[in-house]
Design a protein around this motif. Structure first.
Motif, mmCIF file in Angstrom:
data_model
loop_
_atom_site.group_PDB
_atom_site.id
_atom_site.type_symbol
_atom_site.label_atom_id
_atom_site.label_comp_id
_atom_site.label_asym_id
_atom_site.label_seq_id
_atom_site.Cartn_x
_atom_site.Cartn_y
_atom_site.Cartn_z
ATOM 1 N N ALA A 111 0.795 -1.231 0.000
ATOM 2 C CA ALA A 111 0.000 0.000 0.000
ATOM 3 C C ALA A 111 0.825 1.277 0.000
ATOM 4 N N CYS A 112 2.131 1.192 0.300
ATOM 5 C CA CYS A 112 2.927 2.420 0.406
ATOM 6 C C CYS A 112 3.264 2.953 -0.986
ATOM 7 N N ILE A 113 3.927 4.083 -1.020
ATOM 8 C CA ILE A 113 4.192 4.749 -2.298
ATOM 9 C C ILE A 113 5.070 3.894 -3.211
ATOM 10 N N GLU A 114 5.992 3.101 -2.634
ATOM 11 C CA GLU A 114 6.848 2.239 -3.456
ATOM 12 C C GLU A 114 6.082 1.012 -3.936
ATOM 13 N N CYS A 115 5.327 0.387 -3.061
ATOM 14 C CA CYS A 115 4.534 -0.786 -3.454
ATOM 15 C C CYS A 115 3.549 -0.420 -4.561
ATOM 16 N N ARG A 116 2.968 0.776 -4.466
ATOM 17 C CA ARG A 116 1.988 1.195 -5.478
ATOM 18 C C ARG A 116 2.638 1.464 -6.830
ATOM 19 N N PHE B 42 11.446 -1.888 -2.091
ATOM 20 C CA PHE B 42 11.698 -0.595 -1.457
ATOM 21 C C PHE B 42 10.533 -0.175 -0.557
ATOM 22 N N CYS B 43 9.669 -1.138 -0.261
ATOM 23 C CA CYS B 43 8.518 -0.897 0.602
ATOM 24 C C CYS B 43 8.930 -0.128 1.861
ATOM 25 N N ARG B 44 8.151 0.876 2.226
ATOM 26 C CA ARG B 44 8.470 1.683 3.410
ATOM 27 C C ARG B 44 8.299 0.881 4.700
HETATM 28 ZN ZN LIG Z 1 4.932 -1.009 0.919
#
Ligand SMILES: [Zn+2]
Ligand SMILES: [Zn+2]
Length: 341
Positions: free
Chosen positions: A90-95, A101-103
């Protein structure tokens, strides 16, 4: 169960811990083998974002010995490798399809319990069945997934002239995939003759021994092989000296690929005018994402042959010796077999 446990950088012990308990969608694994990686040396000194207490070990082969209530695919007795990372989705990197690089990344062996232990819990969905692969081959699944991701990032052009520095475990995996993924010619440069011999046997067209006391000899050999420079120069050593010499070896319009892991504080002097004037691309590659399936395919089809790459085997209580081996240039790959402890 016994496990290698760090309290803080540089300080670990083999301790008795309670057996981990699988959640509803998890499996409990008996760890059959876990690879020791250059990353574990960085973790040892507190680099790469560890949280404590830490059980390291992220290249894991296990046997399913326990199932959570909602597990539907895996069965006890099956052999699996695991993708040690979990991203939030759901984070900006996953999206943006960059889960590595998931936060909120959870990486077993880095900031969650890893595989230098007799047992480990893992989500069923991140386990890959490998009953058809020997344990000694399956233990290369994670580093191979990293190499497959590296080639995704590199985007090699067909018939490119490639120079690879380093024939350690990662270099040897890269050698084989580069040789079979469209490189026109592959030159491997390395300090240790035994590693170079393996690279030559696994697809390198030119194998260049580098004598650190007289690097000019290797440099002039490389000039002979590619008088106009290499289309791609890859550092799989994490050595600043290699990176600092890379642009001079790169053809105009070519790419320098930083695959090795330098110390976090290291700084690389880049001749910025050269990058501008000769349109040099600099790329990096980190970890793996969306590449486990293809890594297993490469191991199953023997596009990657891991024979001879494991040179050192240790028990859990020999973890200090295992780290020393990985730091020594004569070791190629060291593994831990926890069940002997
Ligand atoms: Zn993420
Ligand atoms: Zn690794």
């Amino acid at each position: 169960m016994k496990a290698v446990v760090y309290d803080r950088p540089g300080r670990f012990a083999v301790r008795d811990l309670p057996d981990p308990q699988p959640g509803p969608r998890d499996v409990l694994l008996r760890v059959l083998m876990a690879g020791v990686c250059g990353t574990d040396l960085h973790l040892h000194v507190g680099e790469f974002g560890p949280t404590y207490p830490l059980v390291p070990g992220h290249e894991i082969v296990g046997e399913v010995v326990g199932l959570g209530a909602e597990v539907s695919r895996l069965r006890p007795g099956q052999r699996v490798v695991l993708d040690n990372t979990t991203s939030c989705g759901a984070c900006i990197e996953c999206r943006r399809a960059r889960p590595a690089f998931c936060r909120h990344l959870i990486a077993q062996g880095v900031n969650a319990p890893g595989g230098f232990a007799e047992r480990i819990v893992a989500a069923e969905e991140r386990c890959f069945e490998v009953d058809d692969l020997p344990v000694e081959t399956a233990v290369f699944a994670e580093p191979t997934a990293c190499v497959v991701h590296g080639l995704d990032v590199l985007g090699l052009r067909p018939v490119a002239r490639v120079l690879l520095f380093g024939a350690g475990p990662t270099g040897l995996l890269l050698t084989q995939l580069l040789a079979r993924s469209g490189a026109g010619s592959l030159t491997v440069a390395e300090l240790v003759q035994a590693k170079l011999d393996l690279a030559a046997a696994r697809g390198a067209d030119h194998a260049i021994l580098v004598d650190p006391s007289d690097p000019g000899v290797a440099r002039s050999r490389l000039r002979e092989i590619a008088p106009d420079g290499f289309d791609v120069v890859i550092d799989a050593t994490g050595t600043l000296g290699v990176l600092e010499g890379a642009i001079a070896l790169t053809r105009t319009g070519g790419t320098v690929f930083a695959y090795g892991m330098t110390p976090e504080a290291a700084r690389w002097q880049v001749p910025s005018y050269e990058v501008f004037r000769r349109e040099i691309t600099i790329k990096g590659s980190f970890a793996q994402q969306f590449s486990f399936d293809r890594a297993l395919e490469a191991l199953r089809t023997r596009r990657i042959d891991t024979t001879g790459i494991i040179t050192h085997r240790f028990r859990l209580d020999q973890y200090g010796e295992a780290l020393a081996a990985v730091a020594d240039s004569t070791c190629i790959k060291a593994v831990i077999t926890p069940q002997q402890a």
